[in-house]
Design an enzyme around this catalytic site. Sequence first.
Site, short mmCIF file in Angstrom:
data_model
loop_
_atom_site.label_atom_id
_atom_site.label_comp_id
_atom_site.label_asym_id
_atom_site.label_seq_id
_atom_site.Cartn_x
_atom_site.Cartn_y
_atom_site.Cartn_z
CB CYS A 37 6.51 -2.46 -7.98
SG CYS A 37 4.73 -2.28 -7.56
CB CYS A 76 -0.93 -0.02 1.32
SG CYS A 76 -2.26 0.87 1.07
CB CYS A 86 -4.12 1.22 -1.60
SG CYS A 86 -2.46 1.98 -1.70
#
Length: 166
Positions: free
Chosen positions: A96, A12, A88
Amino acid sequence: MTEKTYNVLFLCTGNSARSVMAEALITTMGQGRFKGFSAGSFPAGTVNPLAIEQIQTTDYPLTALRSKSWDEFAAADAPVMDFIITVCDNAAGEVCPVWPGHPVTTHWGFEDPAAVTGSDEAKRTAFHKVFREIMSCVNSFVSLPAHILEKNTIHQELKAIREQLN
């Protein structure tokens, strides 16, 4: 033969509520078959006290709770993840790190209970609602038979788990 323990990282943005609750739930509900971790792209630095209230209903050690950066899990000495689940929408849309071991990834979007304004009761209600939603998804995940957890079939199963609540 011992059954494999699967490492699951929940991501998140702030790593203060949803991902931390998911970490605790999968670790306790997985009964040794799953080990949960959580992190954030921009960690808040503390775990939300209302998330801690929800986690207290599990057997997860509260001393293990902390808000941390996802960079910890991209390091060479980090545990290798089998699954990475964003919880989320912001984290799902971010670039990422490259995860060692090429884990299976999916997105389970949940409303941010920390964004709720109003009375303490309204905030607690929001946290409880999201906690129960996460618990439902985690329960479905940890109940999957071992053969489903193979990389060829798991991605579709993980997506379907969250979609069943919509």
